[in-house]
Design a protein around this motif. Structure first.
Motif, PDB file in Angstrom:
ATOM      1  N   PRO A 248       0.820  -1.217   0.000  1.00 37.95           N
ATOM      2  CA  PRO A 248       0.000   0.000   0.000  1.00 37.95           C
ATOM      3  C   PRO A 248       0.851   1.263   0.000  1.00 37.95           C
ATOM      4  CG  PRO A 248      -0.010  -1.022   2.169  1.00 37.95           C
ATOM      5  CD  PRO A 248       0.651  -2.005   1.246  1.00 37.95           C
ATOM      6  N   HIS A 249       0.283   2.350  -0.507  1.00 38.04           N
ATOM      7  CA  HIS A 249       1.002   3.628  -0.550  1.00 38.04           C
ATOM      8  C   HIS A 249       1.503   4.033   0.837  1.00 38.04           C
ATOM      9  CE1 HIS A 249      -0.951   3.666  -4.398  1.00 38.04           C
ATOM     10  NE2 HIS A 249      -0.510   4.873  -4.721  1.00 38.04           N
ATOM     11  N   SER A 250       0.755   3.676   1.868  1.00 38.53           N
ATOM     12  CA  SER A 250       1.116   4.069   3.232  1.00 38.53           C
ATOM     13  C   SER A 250       2.383   3.380   3.723  1.00 38.53           C
ATOM     14  CB  SER A 250      -0.034   3.751   4.195  1.00 38.53           C
ATOM     15  OG  SER A 250      -0.355   2.362   4.146  1.00 38.53           O
ATOM     16  N   ALA A 251       2.798   2.294   3.055  1.00 37.08           N
ATOM     17  CA  ALA A 251       4.022   1.580   3.433  1.00 37.08           C
ATOM     18  C   ALA A 251       5.150   1.841   2.446  1.00 37.08           C
ATOM     19  CB  ALA A 251       3.752   0.078   3.539  1.00 37.08           C
ATOM     20  N   CYS A 252       4.955   2.830   1.581  1.00 39.16           N
ATOM     21  CA  CYS A 252       5.995   3.263   0.640  1.00 39.16           C
ATOM     22  C   CYS A 252       6.647   4.521   1.205  1.00 39.16           C
ATOM     23  CB  CYS A 252       5.404   3.541  -0.739  1.00 39.16           C
ATOM     24  SG  CYS A 252       4.685   2.099  -1.549  1.00 39.16           S
ATOM     25  N   ILE A 253       7.842   4.385   1.729  1.00 39.90           N
ATOM     26  CA  ILE A 253       8.533   5.480   2.409  1.00 39.90           C
ATOM     27  C   ILE A 253       9.575   6.093   1.487  1.00 39.90           C
ATOM     28  CG2 ILE A 253       9.827   6.138   4.472  1.00 39.90           C
ATOM     29  CD1 ILE A 253       7.073   4.859   5.041  1.00 39.90           C
ATOM     30  N   ASN A 254       9.596   7.418   1.440  1.00 41.10           N
ATOM     31  CA  ASN A 254      10.628   8.114   0.691  1.00 41.10           C
ATOM     32  C   ASN A 254      11.617   8.743   1.657  1.00 41.10           C
ATOM     33  OD1 ASN A 254      11.449  11.089  -0.549  1.00 41.10           O
ATOM     34  ND2 ASN A 254      11.612   9.434  -2.036  1.00 41.10           N
ATOM     35  N   MET A 255      12.904   8.463   1.442  1.00 45.17           N
ATOM     36  CA  MET A 255      13.960   9.073   2.251  1.00 45.17           C
ATOM     37  C   MET A 255      14.573  10.221   1.467  1.00 45.17           C
ATOM     38  SD  MET A 255      17.493   9.421   2.638  1.00 45.17           S
ATOM     39  CE  MET A 255      18.443   8.018   2.072  1.00 45.17           C
ATOM     40  N   TYR A 256      14.678  11.385   2.109  1.00 46.98           N
ATOM     41  CA  TYR A 256      15.282  12.563   1.497  1.00 46.98           C
ATOM     42  C   TYR A 256      16.597  12.838   2.230  1.00 46.98           C
ATOM     43  CZ  TYR A 256      15.891  17.692   0.904  1.00 46.98           C
ATOM     44  OH  TYR A 256      16.382  18.954   0.681  1.00 46.98           O
ATOM     45  N   GLY A 257      17.685  12.732   1.502  1.00 46.06           N
ATOM     46  CA  GLY A 257      18.990  12.982   2.097  1.00 46.06           C
ATOM     47  C   GLY A 257      19.930  13.562   1.064  1.00 46.06           C
ATOM     48  N   MET A 258      21.133  13.901   1.496  1.00 44.66           N
ATOM     49  CA  MET A 258      22.128  14.436   0.573  1.00 44.66           C
ATOM     50  C   MET A 258      23.517  14.208   1.143  1.00 44.66           C
ATOM     51  SD  MET A 258      21.195  18.468   1.122  1.00 44.66           S
ATOM     52  CE  MET A 258      19.525  18.106   0.593  1.00 44.66           C
ATOM     53  N   THR A 259      24.477  14.130   0.244  1.00 41.28           N
ATOM     54  CA  THR A 259      25.853  13.856   0.635  1.00 41.28           C
ATOM     55  C   THR A 259      26.372  14.876   1.636  1.00 41.28           C
ATOM     56  OG1 THR A 259      26.283  12.889  -1.537  1.00 41.28           O
ATOM     57  CG2 THR A 259      28.203  13.556  -0.252  1.00 41.28           C
ATOM     58  N   THR A 268       5.970   9.523   6.363  1.00 39.01           N
ATOM     59  CA  THR A 268       5.328   8.387   7.024  1.00 39.01           C
ATOM     60  C   THR A 268       4.479   7.592   6.036  1.00 39.01           C
ATOM     61  OG1 THR A 268       3.484   9.811   7.722  1.00 39.01           O
ATOM     62  CG2 THR A 268       5.288   9.502   9.280  1.00 39.01           C
ATOM     63  N   GLY A 269       4.866   7.622   4.778  1.00 36.81           N
ATOM     64  CA  GLY A 269       4.117   6.940   3.735  1.00 36.81           C
ATOM     65  C   GLY A 269       3.646   7.933   2.697  1.00 36.81           C
ATOM     66  N   ASN A 270       3.153   7.414   1.576  1.00 38.96           N
ATOM     67  CA  ASN A 270       2.787   8.285   0.472  1.00 38.96           C
ATOM     68  C   ASN A 270       1.352   8.070   0.019  1.00 38.96           C
ATOM     69  OD1 ASN A 270       5.160  10.054  -0.799  1.00 38.96           O
ATOM     70  ND2 ASN A 270       6.017   8.256   0.188  1.00 38.96           N
ATOM     71  N   GLU A 271       0.459   7.990   1.019  1.00 40.03           N
ATOM     72  CA  GLU A 271      -0.966   7.948   0.729  1.00 40.03           C
ATOM     73  C   GLU A 271      -1.384   9.227   0.018  1.00 40.03           C
ATOM     74  OE1 GLU A 271      -3.990   5.568   0.453  1.00 40.03           O
ATOM     75  OE2 GLU A 271      -2.488   5.001   1.949  1.00 40.03           O
ATOM     76  N   ASN A 272      -0.763  10.336   0.442  1.00 37.96           N
ATOM     77  CA  ASN A 272      -0.969  11.636  -0.204  1.00 37.96           C
ATOM     78  C   ASN A 272       0.388  12.194  -0.605  1.00 37.96           C
ATOM     79  OD1 ASN A 272      -3.925  11.958   0.342  1.00 37.96           O
ATOM     80  ND2 ASN A 272      -3.216  11.904   2.469  1.00 37.96           N
ATOM     81  N   VAL A 273       0.457  12.762  -1.802  1.00 35.36           N
ATOM     82  CA  VAL A 273       1.723  13.347  -2.263  1.00 35.36           C
ATOM     83  C   VAL A 273       1.483  14.789  -2.717  1.00 35.36           C
ATOM     84  CG1 VAL A 273       2.731  11.146  -2.973  1.00 35.36           C
ATOM     85  CG2 VAL A 273       1.363  12.434  -4.610  1.00 35.36           C
ATOM     86  N   PRO A 274       2.496  15.670  -2.507  1.00 39.82           N
ATOM     87  CA  PRO A 274       3.754  15.351  -1.836  1.00 39.82           C
ATOM     88  C   PRO A 274       3.534  15.114  -0.343  1.00 39.82           C
ATOM     89  CG  PRO A 274       3.626  17.703  -2.218  1.00 39.82           C
ATOM     90  CD  PRO A 274       2.443  17.098  -2.919  1.00 39.82           C
ATOM     91  N   SER A 275       4.332  14.235   0.214  1.00 43.27           N
ATOM     92  CA  SER A 275       4.198  13.863   1.623  1.00 43.27           C
ATOM     93  C   SER A 275       5.015  14.797   2.511  1.00 43.27           C
ATOM     94  CB  SER A 275       4.672  12.427   1.814  1.00 43.27           C
ATOM     95  OG  SER A 275       5.997  12.286   1.326  1.00 43.27           O
ATOM     96  N   VAL A 276       4.568  14.949   3.744  1.00 43.50           N
ATOM     97  CA  VAL A 276       5.301  15.774   4.707  1.00 43.50           C
ATOM     98  C   VAL A 276       6.524  15.006   5.193  1.00 43.50           C
ATOM     99  CG1 VAL A 276       5.222  16.895   6.968  1.00 43.50           C
ATOM    100  CG2 VAL A 276       3.224  16.990   5.450  1.00 43.50           C
ATOM    101  N   LYS A 277       7.679  15.652   5.140  1.00 47.12           N
ATOM    102  CA  LYS A 277       8.916  15.042   5.605  1.00 47.12           C
ATOM    103  C   LYS A 277       9.420  15.769   6.847  1.00 47.12           C
ATOM    104  CE  LYS A 277      10.489  13.096   1.255  1.00 47.12           C
ATOM    105  NZ  LYS A 277       9.141  13.105   0.659  1.00 47.12           N
ATOM    106  N   SER A 278      10.130  15.027   7.670  1.00 46.62           N
ATOM    107  CA  SER A 278      10.694  15.623   8.884  1.00 46.62           C
ATOM    108  C   SER A 278      11.949  14.861   9.274  1.00 46.62           C
ATOM    109  CB  SER A 278       9.672  15.594  10.025  1.00 46.62           C
ATOM    110  OG  SER A 278       9.262  14.264  10.305  1.00 46.62           O
ATOM    111  N   GLY A 279      12.748  15.487  10.108  1.00 47.22           N
ATOM    112  CA  GLY A 279      14.004  14.884  10.538  1.00 47.22           C
ATOM    113  C   GLY A 279      13.986  14.564  12.019  1.00 47.22           C
ATOM    114  N   PRO A 280      15.080  14.020  12.524  1.00 42.99           N
ATOM    115  CA  PRO A 280      15.192  13.678  13.946  1.00 42.99           C
ATOM    116  C   PRO A 280      15.406  14.923  14.799  1.00 42.99           C
ATOM    117  CG  PRO A 280      17.263  13.260  12.847  1.00 42.99           C
ATOM    118  CD  PRO A 280      16.296  13.664  11.766  1.00 42.99           C
TER     119      PRO A 280
END
Length: 361
Positions: A248-259, A268-280
């Motif tokens: 399901p879309h909700s279990a498809c996680i996108n990681m945003y990172g950079m070198t 927290t999943g991609n039921e809706n896109v663009p999805s809200v991202k957050s860091g630690p």
């Protein structure tokens, strides 16, 4: 303060669970004072911006280094020839790659493992993993290769393996792994670069194969479609994830990172896109007007600037070329800067190089 003390203090901050603004601010200012003192190109740039240890009172005041500066200058508090690892950017500017120097991987590894455990693994201690990316041995200067190697090492159950070779995606062995998960009901995690999934879907279409992976399975993609000839909508991409793998879309996680950073951001999943991202809790993100350098109000578009306290050896705050919007829970990633915005992102690069020219020769 000595480098080892900075390393110990950074790891301690990552390990604790105090996410208060006061604690973050204290740690950010402490790290800024160290980098201002030791990283001479950065100090010159800060002084040109009228920023010193005395005038910077908050993490929001810390000068954000344009990301392209990593391609032009050596941004390292310690001798670059003595570091444990150098991660290099995949993109180039006039044939020059950006370098991020890590005297030790202790901090990067602790940041990745703690964050990955909470944001991707969630309540699962281990899971069988498949990786759609070259190994760390094949790409020793790739931060993503190291990231995925850590994921398998720390959280991969027996049977975890890589499925990328010189010929591309190893479709046969991967199909066997997916079939095994489907038949046994054992959850599976498939992780890799976004474009690798596209190639996989093409191969599955050619073979006429589709799967319905068991509940608890999850997918992780990263990198997006930049510099790829084939581009599709996010909705279309995650529709294909579900179509071919049954996740399901909700279990498809996108990681945003950079070198240039030492921490990653997740949704927290991609039921809706663009999805809200957050860091630690050891990161913060602000959205800036690229031409003025001022923060924009929440809800308005601007350029993302990330403050990552795991970046102990380079600079803590990076001005990206990514367009985003701040939300209550994080930020929306909307794409790459173009036109005037992209030009604005480059203005500080020129100032930075000019201010530090004598130091880099």
């Amino acid at each position: 303060m000595e480098p080892q003390e900075i390393i110990n203090r950074t790891i301690e901050f990552i390990n604790n669970r105090d996410d208060s603004e006061t604690s973050f601010n204290e740690q950010a200012l402490h790290l800024f004072a160290y980098q201002f003192r030791v990283n001479q190109p950065y100090q010159q740039f800060c002084r040109q911006q009228g920023k010193t240890v005395r005038t910077v009172k908050s993490w929001r005041d810390i000068p954000a280094i344009p990301i392209n500066a990593f391609k032009e200058l050596t941004l390292s508090c310690e001798d670059p020839s003595q570091v444990e690892r150098i991660f290099m950017t995949s993109g180039t500017t006039q044939g020059v790659k950006g370098n991020h120097y890590h005297p030790t991987l202790q901090v990067y590894d602790r940041s990745m493992i703690r964050n990955f455990k909470e944001r991707f693994m969630n309540r699962t201690s281990s899971i069988r993993m498949g990786v759609l990316f070259p190994t760390e041995e094949e790409m020793p200067n790739s931060s993503l290769a190291h990231y995925l190697a850590l994921a398998v090492q720390e959280f991969g159950a027996e049977g975890s393996r890589y499925f990328i070779g010189q010929e591309g995606v190893q479709v046969g062995p991967l199909i066997e792994a997916l079939e095994k998960s489907e038949n046994t009901g054992q959850p599976y995690a498939l992780m890799g670069a976004t474009y690798s999934f596209i190639h996989l879907f093409d191969e599955l279409e050619r073979c006429g194969r589709r799967f319905s992976l068991p509940k608890g399975s999850k997918l992780l993609d990263t990198g997006g479609f930049k510099n790829q000839a084939r581009v599709m909508t996010l909705d279309g991409f995650y529709d294909l994830m579900h179509h071919y793998l049954g996740v399901p879309h909700s279990a498809c996680i996108n990681m945003y990172g950079m070198t240039e950073l030492s921490s990653q951001f997740y949704d927290t999943g991609n039921e809706n896109v663009p999805s809200v991202k957050s860091g630690p809790h050891w990161t913060r993100t602000k959205v800036m007007n690229p031409l003025t350098g001022e923060e924009v109000p929440q809800g308005e578009r601007g350029i993302l600037a990330h403050c990552d306290l795991a970046n102990f050896n380079s600079v803590s705050t990076i001005l990206t070329e990514d367009v985003g919007v701040e939300t209550e829970d994080g930020f929306l990633l909307l794409g790459r800067a173009e036109g005037a915005a992209a030009k604005g992102c480059s203005i500080n690069v020129e100032e930075f190089i000019k201010a530090t020219k004598g130091l880099s020769e």
